[in-house]
Design a protein around this motif. Structure first.
Motif, PDB file in Angstrom:
ATOM      1  N   ASP A 274      -3.335   5.435  -0.871  1.00 41.23           N
ATOM      2  CA  ASP A 274      -4.380   4.631  -0.231  1.00 41.23           C
ATOM      3  C   ASP A 274      -4.481   4.896   1.269  1.00 41.23           C
ATOM      4  OD1 ASP A 274      -5.232   3.096  -2.534  1.00 41.23           O
ATOM      5  OD2 ASP A 274      -3.308   2.064  -2.411  1.00 41.23           O
TER       6      ASP A 274
ATOM      7  N   VAL B 277      -5.877  -5.008   5.964  1.00 38.81           N
ATOM      8  CA  VAL B 277      -4.626  -4.244   6.055  1.00 38.81           C
ATOM      9  C   VAL B 277      -3.699  -4.893   7.074  1.00 38.81           C
ATOM     10  CG1 VAL B 277      -3.588  -2.052   6.750  1.00 38.81           C
ATOM     11  CG2 VAL B 277      -5.671  -2.054   5.396  1.00 38.81           C
TER      12      VAL B 277
ATOM     13  N   GLY C 290      -1.915  -4.650   1.742  1.00 41.38           N
ATOM     14  CA  GLY C 290      -3.366  -4.608   1.656  1.00 41.38           C
ATOM     15  C   GLY C 290      -3.894  -5.724   0.787  1.00 41.38           C
ATOM     16  N   THR C 291      -5.058  -6.235   1.153  1.00 43.83           N
ATOM     17  CA  THR C 291      -5.759  -7.205   0.327  1.00 43.83           C
ATOM     18  C   THR C 291      -6.873  -6.464  -0.399  1.00 43.83           C
ATOM     19  OG1 THR C 291      -5.314  -8.987   1.898  1.00 43.83           O
ATOM     20  CG2 THR C 291      -7.069  -9.350   0.307  1.00 43.83           C
ATOM     21  N   PHE C 292      -6.890  -6.594  -1.725  1.00 44.86           N
ATOM     22  CA  PHE C 292      -7.833  -5.842  -2.547  1.00 44.86           C
ATOM     23  C   PHE C 292      -8.684  -6.780  -3.394  1.00 44.86           C
ATOM     24  CE2 PHE C 292      -4.495  -2.852  -1.637  1.00 44.86           C
ATOM     25  CZ  PHE C 292      -5.110  -1.609  -1.550  1.00 44.86           C
TER      26      PHE C 292
ATOM     27  N   ILE D   8       0.850  -1.185   0.000  1.00 46.15           N
ATOM     28  CA  ILE D   8       0.000   0.000   0.000  1.00 46.15           C
ATOM     29  C   ILE D   8       0.885   1.235   0.000  1.00 46.15           C
ATOM     30  CG2 ILE D   8      -1.680   1.336   1.327  1.00 46.15           C
ATOM     31  CD1 ILE D   8      -2.792  -1.245   2.388  1.00 46.15           C
TER      32      ILE D   8
ATOM     33  N   VAL E  81      -6.981   3.192   4.213  1.00 41.90           N
ATOM     34  CA  VAL E  81      -6.404   2.427   5.316  1.00 41.90           C
ATOM     35  C   VAL E  81      -6.902   2.958   6.651  1.00 41.90           C
ATOM     36  CG1 VAL E  81      -4.262   1.920   6.550  1.00 41.90           C
ATOM     37  CG2 VAL E  81      -4.338   1.732   4.064  1.00 41.90           C
TER      38      VAL E  81
ATOM     39  N   LEU F 152     -10.470  -2.093  -0.746  1.00 41.68           N
ATOM     40  CA  LEU F 152      -9.550  -2.548   0.287  1.00 41.68           C
ATOM     41  C   LEU F 152     -10.301  -3.441   1.274  1.00 41.68           C
ATOM     42  CD1 LEU F 152      -6.719  -2.361   1.601  1.00 41.68           C
ATOM     43  CD2 LEU F 152      -7.552  -0.366   2.876  1.00 41.68           C
TER      44      LEU F 152
END
Length: 263
Positions: free
Chosen positions: A9, A62, A52-54, A5, A13, A59
């Motif tokens: 972003d 985190v 980060g997982t997107f 990230i 977050v 998002l």
């Protein structure tokens, strides 16, 4: 998709962190304590590493961590994305990053229900529970390097058997000592140190298996014990042989043959 990230972003977050903090009544019993924790992250967010997982541009989770020590500051998923393995997946990526730097562990000060999550992943309680304000924190560590136990490696020896210790000229090396060749992270000047146990003569290189790992409580790096394939040396003999150096540290050994842990 998990990715690093960047600054663009940060707002997303902080929104996710804020939502999680406000939901964690066990950890933050009032909004003021949640806001103080959020402000702490807000003021330092540019200095931390973040994963980060997107889902496309959304998002979902985190992981915020210290770039040098890999200490975890925050790890959570948005409520609607929990119980999908997001947290474990981000920990896997962080472990790979720490592994590439030859760090011996990643750590976290866990609170509330997160303690059981980290235990299930493989973290261990490292120190007594502490208290920060009204929040009770449990320091936990995940020891790295276990996947290399029993694996074949090559050691380049730069302190051969019988050579003088660089900091204590009254001590001779009772075994060969060097670093693992062709190992991730060397391009950054980070090497994995290793003892070669077995040959009682100087060698320049040695190929064997990782029979044990030595962890130092107050160090971010570990030392590997490499032995000839097919041999099963005595743990006590190894500990006595490396004591010329390891006696000065608070150490912990793990082994390839039975994963026995010794202090």
């Amino acid at each position: 998709m998990i990715r690093e990230i960047h600054t663009g972003d940060n707002d997303a977050v902080l929104d996710l962190v804020k939502n999680v903090f406000e939901e964690e009544k066990e950890v933050f019993p009032d909004l003021s304590s949640a806001e103080r924790a959020l402000q702490f992250i807000r003021e330092r967010i540019s200095t931390y590493g973040m994963l980060g997982t997107f889902d496309e541009d959304t998002l979902q989770g985190v992981l915020i961590y210290d770039k040098d020590s890999m200490n975890i500051l925050f790890l959570a998923a948005d409520e609607q994305y929990r119980c999908h393995g997001i947290g474990s997946d981000m920990l896997d990526v962080l472990c790979e990053k720490a592994d590439a730097k030859h760090l011996s562990r990643i750590s976290v000060n866990a609170a509330g229900s997160s303690i059981s999550f980290y235990k299930n992943y493989g973290f261990e309680e490292a120190d007594e529970e502490a208290k920060e304000g009204r929040v009770r924190l449990q320091h936990m560590e995940y020891l790295l390097g276990r996947k290399y136990l029993g694996k074949s490696v090559s050691v380049a020896v730069d302190r051969p058997y019988g050579s003088l210790h660089p900091h204590n000229p009254d001590v001779l090396y009772p075994l060969n000592y060097g670093y693992i060749e062709n190992f991730a992270g060397e391009q950054d000047g980070e090497f994995q140190d290793a003892y070669v146990y077995g040959p009682e003569e100087p060698v320049e290189k040695f190929t064997g298996i990782v029979y044990g790992i030595i962890f130092h409580k107050d160090s971010e790096h570990s030392r590997w014990i490499v032995t000839a394939p097919g041999t099963i040396p005595s743990h006590d003999n190894i500990i006595q042989t490396v004591a010329f150096e390891e006696q000065y540290y608070d150490t912990r050994f793990i082994w390839a043959d039975d994963r026995k842990q010794m202090n």
